[in-house]
Design an enzyme around this catalytic site. Structure first.
Site, PDB file in Angstrom:
ATOM      1  N   PRO A  66       0.796  -1.224   0.000  1.00  9.12           N
ATOM      2  CA  PRO A  66       0.000   0.000   0.000  1.00  9.12           C
ATOM      3  C   PRO A  66       0.830   1.277   0.000  1.00  9.12           C
ATOM      4  O   PRO A  66       1.859   1.369   0.658  1.00  9.12           O
ATOM      5  CB  PRO A  66      -0.840  -0.104   1.271  1.00  9.12           C
ATOM      6  CG  PRO A  66      -0.154  -1.088   2.127  1.00  9.12           C
ATOM      7  CD  PRO A  66       0.559  -2.026   1.204  1.00  9.12           C
ATOM      8  N   ASN A  67       0.327   2.218  -0.782  1.00  5.76           N
ATOM      9  CA  ASN A  67       0.843   3.588  -0.885  1.00  5.76           C
ATOM     10  C   ASN A  67       2.159   3.704  -1.633  1.00  5.76           C
ATOM     11  O   ASN A  67       2.622   4.816  -1.879  1.00  5.76           O
ATOM     12  CB  ASN A  67       0.945   4.248   0.494  1.00  5.76           C
ATOM     13  CG  ASN A  67      -0.390   4.286   1.184  1.00  5.76           C
ATOM     14  OD1 ASN A  67      -1.379   4.724   0.595  1.00  5.76           O
ATOM     15  ND2 ASN A  67      -0.451   3.809   2.405  1.00  5.76           N
TER      16      ASN A  67
ATOM     17  N   ARG B 281       4.836  11.077  -2.449  1.00  6.40           N
ATOM     18  CA  ARG B 281       4.566  10.889  -1.025  1.00  6.40           C
ATOM     19  C   ARG B 281       5.838  11.071  -0.203  1.00  6.40           C
ATOM     20  O   ARG B 281       6.824  10.373  -0.422  1.00  6.40           O
ATOM     21  CB  ARG B 281       4.014   9.477  -0.809  1.00  6.40           C
ATOM     22  CG  ARG B 281       3.858   9.097   0.626  1.00  6.40           C
ATOM     23  CD  ARG B 281       3.489   7.622   0.748  1.00  6.40           C
ATOM     24  NE  ARG B 281       3.388   7.253   2.149  1.00  6.40           N
ATOM     25  CZ  ARG B 281       3.714   6.073   2.627  1.00  6.40           C
ATOM     26  NH1 ARG B 281       4.141   5.127   1.828  1.00  6.40           N
ATOM     27  NH2 ARG B 281       3.600   5.824   3.916  1.00  6.40           N
TER      28      ARG B 281
ATOM     29  N   TYR C  33      11.004   8.922   1.252  1.00  5.29           N
ATOM     30  CA  TYR C  33      10.945   7.947   0.167  1.00  5.29           C
ATOM     31  C   TYR C  33      11.613   8.389  -1.128  1.00  5.29           C
ATOM     32  O   TYR C  33      11.640   7.632  -2.097  1.00  5.29           O
ATOM     33  CB  TYR C  33       9.484   7.580  -0.109  1.00  5.29           C
ATOM     34  CG  TYR C  33       8.819   6.937   1.077  1.00  5.29           C
ATOM     35  CD1 TYR C  33       9.127   5.644   1.465  1.00  5.29           C
ATOM     36  CD2 TYR C  33       7.887   7.639   1.836  1.00  5.29           C
ATOM     37  CE1 TYR C  33       8.527   5.055   2.566  1.00  5.29           C
ATOM     38  CE2 TYR C  33       7.275   7.062   2.944  1.00  5.29           C
ATOM     39  CZ  TYR C  33       7.603   5.770   3.295  1.00  5.29           C
ATOM     40  OH  TYR C  33       7.008   5.194   4.383  1.00  5.29           O
TER      41      TYR C  33
ATOM     42  N   ASN D  23       8.007  -5.654  -0.630  1.00  2.00           N
ATOM     43  CA  ASN D  23       7.867  -4.508   0.263  1.00  2.00           C
ATOM     44  C   ASN D  23       6.378  -4.405   0.557  1.00  2.00           C
ATOM     45  O   ASN D  23       5.622  -3.806  -0.204  1.00  2.00           O
ATOM     46  CB  ASN D  23       8.385  -3.219  -0.373  1.00  2.00           C
ATOM     47  CG  ASN D  23       8.318  -2.039   0.578  1.00  2.00           C
ATOM     48  OD1 ASN D  23       7.622  -2.079   1.585  1.00  2.00           O
ATOM     49  ND2 ASN D  23       9.034  -0.982   0.254  1.00  2.00           N
TER      50      ASN D  23
ATOM     51  N   ALA E  10       3.032  -0.944   4.995  1.00  2.00           N
ATOM     52  CA  ALA E  10       2.377  -0.983   6.306  1.00  2.00           C
ATOM     53  C   ALA E  10       1.855  -2.374   6.660  1.00  2.00           C
ATOM     54  O   ALA E  10       1.769  -2.718   7.841  1.00  2.00           O
ATOM     55  CB  ALA E  10       1.246   0.036   6.361  1.00  2.00           C
TER      56      ALA E  10
ATOM     57  N   HIS F 101       3.654  -4.813   9.174  1.00  2.00           N
ATOM     58  CA  HIS F 101       3.515  -4.700  10.624  1.00  2.00           C
ATOM     59  C   HIS F 101       2.143  -5.120  11.122  1.00  2.00           C
ATOM     60  O   HIS F 101       1.902  -5.106  12.331  1.00  2.00           O
ATOM     61  CB  HIS F 101       3.794  -3.251  11.040  1.00  2.00           C
ATOM     62  CG  HIS F 101       4.905  -2.622  10.258  1.00  2.00           C
ATOM     63  ND1 HIS F 101       6.220  -3.037  10.381  1.00  2.00           N
ATOM     64  CD2 HIS F 101       4.907  -1.654   9.304  1.00  2.00           C
ATOM     65  CE1 HIS F 101       6.969  -2.324   9.543  1.00  2.00           C
ATOM     66  NE2 HIS F 101       6.194  -1.481   8.881  1.00  2.00           N
TER      67      HIS F 101
ATOM     68  N   ASP G 109       1.913 -15.453   6.694  1.00  2.00           N
ATOM     69  CA  ASP G 109       1.603 -16.869   6.466  1.00  2.00           C
ATOM     70  C   ASP G 109       1.776 -17.253   4.999  1.00  2.00           C
ATOM     71  O   ASP G 109       2.215 -18.363   4.697  1.00  2.00           O
ATOM     72  CB  ASP G 109       0.175 -17.181   6.916  1.00  2.00           C
ATOM     73  CG  ASP G 109       0.029 -17.262   8.428  1.00  2.00           C
ATOM     74  OD1 ASP G 109       1.052 -17.293   9.147  1.00  2.00           O
ATOM     75  OD2 ASP G 109      -1.132 -17.291   8.902  1.00  2.00           O
TER      76      ASP G 109
ATOM     77  N   GLU H  27      12.476  -9.431   2.124  1.00  2.00           N
ATOM     78  CA  GLU H  27      11.680  -8.285   2.564  1.00  2.00           C
ATOM     79  C   GLU H  27      12.507  -7.021   2.404  1.00  2.00           C
ATOM     80  O   GLU H  27      13.664  -6.976   2.829  1.00  2.00           O
ATOM     81  CB  GLU H  27      11.287  -8.472   4.032  1.00  2.00           C
ATOM     82  CG  GLU H  27      10.502  -7.335   4.613  1.00  2.00           C
ATOM     83  CD  GLU H  27      10.208  -7.514   6.102  1.00  2.00           C
ATOM     84  OE1 GLU H  27       9.938  -6.503   6.760  1.00  2.00           O
ATOM     85  OE2 GLU H  27      10.265  -8.657   6.619  1.00  2.00           O
TER      86      GLU H  27
ATOM     87  N   HIS I 203      12.459  -2.602   2.621  1.00  2.00           N
ATOM     88  CA  HIS I 203      11.828  -1.336   2.999  1.00  2.00           C
ATOM     89  C   HIS I 203      12.750  -0.207   2.575  1.00  2.00           C
ATOM     90  O   HIS I 203      13.966  -0.295   2.761  1.00  2.00           O
ATOM     91  CB  HIS I 203      11.568  -1.264   4.505  1.00  2.00           C
ATOM     92  CG  HIS I 203      10.618  -2.321   4.949  1.00  2.00           C
ATOM     93  ND1 HIS I 203       9.259  -2.213   4.772  1.00  2.00           N
ATOM     94  CD2 HIS I 203      10.840  -3.523   5.526  1.00  2.00           C
ATOM     95  CE1 HIS I 203       8.687  -3.307   5.234  1.00  2.00           C
ATOM     96  NE2 HIS I 203       9.620  -4.123   5.687  1.00  2.00           N
ATOM     97  N   ILE I 204      12.172   0.832   2.029  1.00  2.00           N
ATOM     98  CA  ILE I 204      12.943   1.973   1.544  1.00  2.00           C
ATOM     99  C   ILE I 204      13.556   2.734   2.709  1.00  2.00           C
ATOM    100  O   ILE I 204      14.717   3.113   2.680  1.00  2.00           O
ATOM    101  CB  ILE I 204      12.039   2.880   0.684  1.00  2.00           C
ATOM    102  CG1 ILE I 204      11.568   2.097  -0.552  1.00  2.00           C
ATOM    103  CG2 ILE I 204      12.752   4.164   0.300  1.00  2.00           C
ATOM    104  CD1 ILE I 204      10.428   2.745  -1.312  1.00  2.00           C
ATOM    105  N   SER I 205      12.769   2.949   3.748  1.00  2.00           N
ATOM    106  CA  SER I 205      13.245   3.704   4.907  1.00  2.00           C
ATOM    107  C   SER I 205      13.854   2.757   5.947  1.00  2.00           C
ATOM    108  O   SER I 205      13.674   1.543   5.884  1.00  2.00           O
ATOM    109  CB  SER I 205      12.086   4.480   5.541  1.00  2.00           C
ATOM    110  OG  SER I 205      11.141   3.583   6.108  1.00  2.00           O
TER     111      SER I 205
ATOM    112  N   ARG J  52      12.024   4.704  12.819  1.00  2.00           N
ATOM    113  CA  ARG J  52      10.686   5.294  12.727  1.00  2.00           C
ATOM    114  C   ARG J  52       9.841   4.865  13.928  1.00  2.00           C
ATOM    115  O   ARG J  52      10.373   4.401  14.933  1.00  2.00           O
ATOM    116  CB  ARG J  52      10.053   4.890  11.396  1.00  2.00           C
ATOM    117  CG  ARG J  52      10.888   5.440  10.215  1.00  2.00           C
ATOM    118  CD  ARG J  52      10.285   5.166   8.884  1.00  2.00           C
ATOM    119  NE  ARG J  52       9.005   5.876   8.744  1.00  2.00           N
ATOM    120  CZ  ARG J  52       8.148   5.621   7.783  1.00  2.00           C
ATOM    121  NH1 ARG J  52       8.412   4.683   6.887  1.00  2.00           N
ATOM    122  NH2 ARG J  52       7.023   6.300   7.697  1.00  2.00           N
TER     123      ARG J  52
END
Length: 138
Positions: A10-11, A18, A23, A72, A75, A78, A85, A96, A98-100, A105
């Site tokens: 998402p996003n 954004r 990002y 990625n 959200a 988490h 699963d 996995e 993540h950009i940040s 955070r």
């Protein structure tokens, strides 16, 4: 030819617009073109969805025939036991990304339901993390 897919959650369709301080200001589509031009011997696919079930369906679709998944889940990382699963239930290894730096955070971002079932986790290197994940499959 290796088959690898990138799945964004998402996003992430808003990259370039954004929160550019977190990002960056480039779109994912522009970055993907660069990856495809650099790694011409790899069948590199891309899927993005803001819908949890579609991400799970995509993992099921590619999870037994592909050489790697770069995920990625944003959200959903988490919050989604279902995506965790799905990663556990497939045979294709998942990295996995993540950009940040998720550990710099909010505290809720320090928990991943994907990481325990992933080949590895890369975070905090911006879009370069996707290429690092890709290289782990070569």
């Amino acid at each position: 030819m290796k088959k690898i897919t990138i799945i964004n959650g998402p996003n992430l369709n808003l990259l370039g617009k954004r929160e550019p301080t977190i990002y960056g200001d480039g779109t994912f589509e522009d970055y993907l073109k660069k990856l495809k031009n650099k790694y011409v011997d790899i069948q590199l696919e891309y899927f993005q969805s803001n819908i949890e079930g579609e991400i799970i369906d995509k993992l099921h679709e590619v999870g037994f025939d592909y050489d790697g998944v770069i995920l990625n889940a944003a959200a959903y990382t988490h919050t989604s036991i279902g995506i965790g699963d799905a990663v556990k239930g497939i045979e294709t290894p998942v990295v996995e990304v993540h950009i940040s730096n998720i550990h710099a955070r909010e505290e809720f971002r320090h928990v991943s339901y994907i990481a325990p079932n992933a080949k590895g986790v890369i975070f905090g290197f911006g879009l370069k993390g996707y290429e690092l994940a890709l290289q782990s499959f070569l």
